[in-house]
Design a protein around this motif. Structure first.
Motif, PDB file in Angstrom:
ATOM      1  N   UNK A 161       0.787  -1.230   0.000  1.00  0.00           N
ATOM      2  CA  UNK A 161       0.000   0.000   0.000  1.00  0.00           C
ATOM      3  C   UNK A 161       0.822   1.285   0.000  1.00  0.00           C
ATOM      4  N   UNK A 162       2.127   1.199   0.167  1.00  0.00           N
ATOM      5  CA  UNK A 162       2.938   2.415   0.199  1.00  0.00           C
ATOM      6  C   UNK A 162       2.976   3.130  -1.140  1.00  0.00           C
ATOM      7  N   UNK A 163       3.331   4.412  -1.160  1.00  0.00           N
ATOM      8  CA  UNK A 163       3.368   5.187  -2.413  1.00  0.00           C
ATOM      9  C   UNK A 163       4.278   4.578  -3.462  1.00  0.00           C
ATOM     10  N   UNK A 164       5.371   3.954  -3.048  1.00  0.00           N
ATOM     11  CA  UNK A 164       6.311   3.377  -4.011  1.00  0.00           C
ATOM     12  C   UNK A 164       5.737   2.165  -4.745  1.00  0.00           C
TER      13      UNK A 164
ATOM     14  N   UNK B  86      -5.749   6.549   9.375  1.00  0.00           N
ATOM     15  CA  UNK B  86      -5.204   5.666  10.409  1.00  0.00           C
ATOM     16  C   UNK B  86      -4.374   4.546   9.789  1.00  0.00           C
ATOM     17  N   UNK B  87      -4.889   3.913   8.744  1.00  0.00           N
ATOM     18  CA  UNK B  87      -4.194   2.798   8.105  1.00  0.00           C
ATOM     19  C   UNK B  87      -2.838   3.234   7.555  1.00  0.00           C
ATOM     20  N   UNK B  88      -2.820   4.351   6.848  1.00  0.00           N
ATOM     21  CA  UNK B  88      -1.546   4.803   6.281  1.00  0.00           C
ATOM     22  C   UNK B  88      -0.549   5.172   7.376  1.00  0.00           C
TER      23      UNK B  88
ATOM     24  N   UNK C 190       3.326   6.831   7.561  1.00  0.00           N
ATOM     25  CA  UNK C 190       3.098   8.269   7.374  1.00  0.00           C
ATOM     26  C   UNK C 190       1.639   8.478   6.999  1.00  0.00           C
ATOM     27  N   UNK C 191       0.952   9.291   7.781  1.00  0.00           N
ATOM     28  CA  UNK C 191      -0.456   9.535   7.506  1.00  0.00           C
ATOM     29  C   UNK C 191      -0.640  10.147   6.118  1.00  0.00           C
ATOM     30  N   UNK C 192      -1.526   9.545   5.339  1.00  0.00           N
ATOM     31  CA  UNK C 192      -1.827  10.042   3.997  1.00  0.00           C
ATOM     32  C   UNK C 192      -0.919   9.509   2.915  1.00  0.00           C
ATOM     33  N   UNK C 193       0.139   8.771   3.287  1.00  0.00           N
ATOM     34  CA  UNK C 193       1.065   8.221   2.296  1.00  0.00           C
ATOM     35  C   UNK C 193       0.504   6.899   1.775  1.00  0.00           C
TER      36      UNK C 193
END
Length: 306
Positions: free
Chosen positions: A141-144, A178-180, A186-189
């Motif tokens: 789920x991370x941005x990368x 919360x999940x991020x 990092x919140x919102x990432x």
């Protein structure tokens, strides 16, 4: 300020998820004039607010409680604009939201109402990802991961080389925040290439209809749809009320709240009565709708401080 019957299927989760609704009324009234209590906010808190509204209106003819779903962030926007008496939140209010409320002269009380086991879900046909680690979820789920982690075999080489269908809450959701925060760090990432919705029922339909799908939302939506979803254990621990209570389901256990506008609480006796009704009845109704109640002592302390 921070304050610290029938079975579950009576309280349907889909009744008002995409729009504000007014629930039916019945029985004698404790009040002499018609009154409306406006509630919005978190889809996670919605089942609690809906159930409380049904029970409260059944005892108070002439008081109408409308319950809508705009997500935690969307609810705070309406709340700080003075449009609501109460908003549900699956995370504490952010400093930016608190500042927005303060600028508008909106004072509030934060009331914890239950504990949620935020649940990662897969399709029942998925036999390989029944237990995932926090590190695997962060990798997914991370941005990368956007555009690069697209097949299950990239998470674990023993898993199928099949495309992953991703479903999750939108960015106005407290569940997303919360999940991020606790999974990605990092919140919102988050990666953005997934099907996002503030309507958790849309996420349920997406995961239940795709053998290769995965998503996440509040425990109540999983419990209501266990016939079409499978919960993922996190580091070997399943999202159950028992594991929330014993502290083993981490890091996805979280408190959920309602925020009450102080001016409504002080000027409208029906709002005060509804909030007290919610706290009084939480030990019974919270587990019926799929969440974990706080201790009896905690509810008593909240009521006393209120």
């Amino acid at each position: 300020m921070v304050l610290g019957r029938q079975k579950f299927n009576r309280y349907t989760l889909g009744a008002a998820v995409t729009a504000t609704v007014a629930l039916g009324v019945a029985a004698p009234s404790a009040f002499s004039q018609n009154s409306t209590i406006q509630i919005d906010g978190s889809s996670t808190v919605f089942p609690i607010s809906e159930a409380m509204a049904e029970e409260f209106m059944a005892a108070n003819r002439g008081t109408q409680v409308t319950v809508g779903v705009s997500g935690t962030g969307g609810g705070f926007k309406k709340f700080c604009a003075g449009e609501l008496d109460i908003t549900g939140a699956s995370r504490p209010i952010k400093s930016s939201e608190a500042e927005e409320c303060a600028a508008a002269g909106i004072e509030y009380i934060e009331v914890p109402v239950a504990t949620d086991a935020l649940t990662v879900v897969i399709n029942p046909d998925n036999t390989w990802a029944e237990d995932m680690t926090v590190e695997q979820l962060a990798m997914l789920w991370g941005p990368d991961a956007e555009g690069s982690i697209t097949n299950w075999s990239q998470i674990d080489s023993s898993w199928p080389n099949e495309p992953i269908g991703l479903y999750g809450p939108g960015t106005d959701s407290g569940t997303f925040d919360y999940f991020t925060d606790v999974i990605v760090g990092e919140e919102g990432a988050s990666r953005a290439d997934y099907t996002a919705s503030e309507d958790d029922n849309i996420l349920v339909l997406g995961v239940s209809g795709d053998p290769n799908a995965i998503g996440y939302f509040g425990l109540a939506y999983y419990l209501e749809n266990q016939d079409s979803l499978k919960a993922v254990a996190i580091d070997g621990v399943a999202p159950t009320p028992e594991n929330v209570e014993n502290g083993s389901y981490t890091p996805l256990s979280r408190p959920i709240f309602i925020y009450v506008k102080k001016s409504s609480l002080e000027s409208n006796p029906e709002v005060r009565d509804f909030v007290e009704f919610t706290i009084d009845n939480a030990p019974e109704i919270v587990p019926e709708v799929g969440y974990v109640p706080l201790s009896a002592q905690r509810y008593e302390a909240i009521l006393a401080e209120l």
